[in-house]
Scaffold this motif. Structure first.
Motif, PDB file in Angstrom:
ATOM      1  N   GLN A  52       0.834  -1.206   0.000  1.00 12.32           N
ATOM      2  CA  GLN A  52       0.000   0.000   0.000  1.00 12.32           C
ATOM      3  C   GLN A  52       0.866   1.253   0.000  1.00 12.32           C
ATOM      4  N   SER A  53       1.936   1.238   0.782  1.00 13.83           N
ATOM      5  CA  SER A  53       2.804   2.417   0.900  1.00 13.83           C
ATOM      6  C   SER A  53       3.447   2.794  -0.438  1.00 13.83           C
ATOM      7  N   ILE A  54       3.727   1.808  -1.282  1.00  8.56           N
ATOM      8  CA  ILE A  54       4.331   2.089  -2.588  1.00  8.56           C
ATOM      9  C   ILE A  54       3.342   2.836  -3.471  1.00  8.56           C
ATOM     10  N   ASP A  93       0.330  -3.793   5.035  1.00 12.71           N
ATOM     11  CA  ASP A  93      -0.857  -3.460   4.248  1.00 12.71           C
ATOM     12  C   ASP A  93      -0.491  -3.528   2.777  1.00 12.71           C
ATOM     13  N   LYS A  94      -1.264  -4.319   2.037  1.00 13.98           N
ATOM     14  CA  LYS A  94      -0.994  -4.496   0.614  1.00 13.98           C
ATOM     15  C   LYS A  94      -2.280  -4.351  -0.176  1.00 13.98           C
ATOM     16  N   PHE A  95      -2.108  -4.193  -1.473  1.00  9.42           N
ATOM     17  CA  PHE A  95      -3.238  -4.194  -2.397  1.00  9.42           C
ATOM     18  C   PHE A  95      -3.051  -5.352  -3.373  1.00  9.42           C
ATOM     19  N   ARG A 123      -7.767  -4.335  -0.629  1.00  5.97           N
ATOM     20  CA  ARG A 123      -6.843  -4.113   0.483  1.00  5.97           C
ATOM     21  C   ARG A 123      -6.708  -5.416   1.271  1.00  5.97           C
ATOM     22  N   LYS A 124      -5.473  -5.827   1.520  1.00  4.80           N
ATOM     23  CA  LYS A 124      -5.177  -7.052   2.285  1.00  4.80           C
ATOM     24  C   LYS A 124      -4.065  -6.760   3.274  1.00  4.80           C
TER      25      LYS A 124
END
Length: 127
Positions: free
Chosen positions: A72-74, A114-116, A107-108
């Motif tokens: 997510q941060s990327i 936190d990832k997408f 969103r996972k």
């Protein structure tokens, strides 16, 4: 008869010709209108449209294979904002993918990060 405008609104040159003239030539008229438009605050519609376009561009860039997992941060570091999407799709497991046109994301949380999960719209999703 008095002129309504003595000088060009853009360059300040003395006007000649019609009494209701505001600009000395079409170029000055265009330049002045452009300047005025740029000084106005951005309209809500433009903000939404610009963010949707940016989100789509980012999702497309990070999802070249049709499915990908990205932190997510990327994505957010690139300017991605998950609050802006065009529609959603719910799979059989109950996961809700949010879409920006044909590019979707879910969103996972994986290993505390936190990832997408990124996917591309498929014909079977129309149902």
């Amino acid at each position: 008869m008095n002129r309504l405008q003595e000088e060009c609104l853009n360059c300040g040159k003395k006007l000649t010709g019609r009494i209701d003239k505001k600009y000395c030539d079409p170029r000055c008229k265009s330049a002045h209108q452009y300047k005025v438009e740029r000084e106005r605050p951005e309209r809500f519609y433009n903000k939404v449209d610009n963010q949707l376009r940016l989100n789509r561009k980012i999702l497309k860039e990070y999802n070249k294979a049709g499915k990908a997992v990205v932190r997510q941060s990327i994505l957010e570091g690139e300017g991605f904002d998950p609050k802006f999407f065009t529609h959603y799709w719910k799979n059989q497991k109950g996961d809700v993918y949010l879409f920006v046109y044909e590019y979707g994301f879910l969103r996972k949380k994986e290993n505390g990060n936190d990832k997408f999960v990124l996917i591309k719209w498929q014909d079977y999703m129309k149902k």
